[in-house]
Design an enzyme around this catalytic site. Structure first.
Site, PDB file in Angstrom:
ATOM      1  N   THR A  83       0.866  -1.171   0.000  1.00 57.96           N
ATOM      2  CA  THR A  83       0.000   0.000   0.000  1.00 57.96           C
ATOM      3  C   THR A  83       0.903   1.221   0.000  1.00 57.96           C
ATOM      4  OG1 THR A  83      -1.417   1.360   1.436  1.00 57.96           O
ATOM      5  CG2 THR A  83      -0.183  -0.381   2.493  1.00 57.96           C
ATOM      6  N   CYS A 196      -1.404   4.890  -5.706  1.00 55.04           N
ATOM      7  CA  CYS A 196      -2.267   4.031  -4.901  1.00 55.04           C
ATOM      8  C   CYS A 196      -2.286   2.700  -5.629  1.00 55.04           C
ATOM      9  CB  CYS A 196      -3.678   4.618  -4.786  1.00 55.04           C
ATOM     10  SG  CYS A 196      -4.824   3.526  -3.930  1.00 55.04           S
TER      11      CYS A 196
END
Length: 229
Positions: A83, A196
């Site tokens: 992430t 992202c």
């Protein structure tokens, strides 16, 4: 081959891409029936998201550091945090382990430098676009970072959490993202970071006029390079 430790689940949609890409990369490099040696912890993203919204980064950092220690005990030779946003607590994780932590921003910066680019646009969660833990790390490595205006940031953020993290791909959202990227390019971005790990699910197949830096793929490649070094 070294063992890669995946700290994932944020969201599981993109963590599955990490797993798939790492195995594909190893198979291409080594051939035959080879695949990546991986141990993985996949957390409940609802709890992580709650800490994010509350601004309780200390609790989130402590929890992820504990999960990283679990991966180390399970035999991981490095840690990959699957992430971008939770790299805000990377220092807490690094302090808790005795094995290398492969930072997603560092891996991305290396690829950007190879393209001889110094100014990039960044899409990501509001945390990633607005706070310094990610953009600041890139700036330290000589990369100027542009982000969309606040209205566009809100669109990018909401699509990530309300759609992509749930595996939902919508044509309207895809068009909005394309327009936001093209606006950054018009404003001078020489490349675009998909900051992202879910964004590639939405616009990864779109051809833009500047290089695209998909952090999911870049991070997975960095992990495999470490494992096969």
């Amino acid at each position: 081959m070294k063992t890669i430790g995946l700290l994932g689940g944020m969201s599981w949609e993109s963590t599955s891409l990490y797993y798939q890409q790492m195995n594909q990369l190893v198979q291409r490099r080594l051939g035959g029936l080879h695949s990546a040696q991986i141990v993985m912890v996949s957390v409940d993203f609802a709890q992580i998201s709650q800490w994010q919204q509350q601004g309780d980064w200390q609790q989130a950092g402590q929890y992820l550091a504990e999960q990283a220690q679990y991966l180390q005990r399970a035999g991981a030779d490095c840690i990959i945090l699957c992430t971008n946003t939770m790299h805000k607590v990377a220092d807490e994780i690094v302090a808790a382990i005795d094995i290398p932590f492969i930072h997603i921003a560092d891996a991305t910066a290396q690829v950007i430098h190879k393209q001889e680019i110094s100014k990039v646009g960044l899409l990501g969660t509001a945390f990633t676009m607005q706070q310094d833990f990610y953009t600041g790390r890139l700036k330290q490595q000589g990369i100027e970072v542009m982000v969309p205006d606040l209205a566009a940031q809100e669109i990018v953020h909401q699509v990530i959490f309300n759609e992509l993290c749930k595996g939902q791909i919508r044509a309207e959202s895809k068009q909005q993202y394309i327009e936001i990227v093209e606006s950054l390019i018009r404003d001078g971005a020489q490349g675009i970071i998909f900051g992202c790990t879910e964004i590639c699910m939405l616009i990864g197949d779109v051809q833009f006029s500047v290089p695209i830096f998909d952090t999911t793929t870049t991070h997975a490649q960095a992990a495999v390079e470490f494992a096969l070094a």
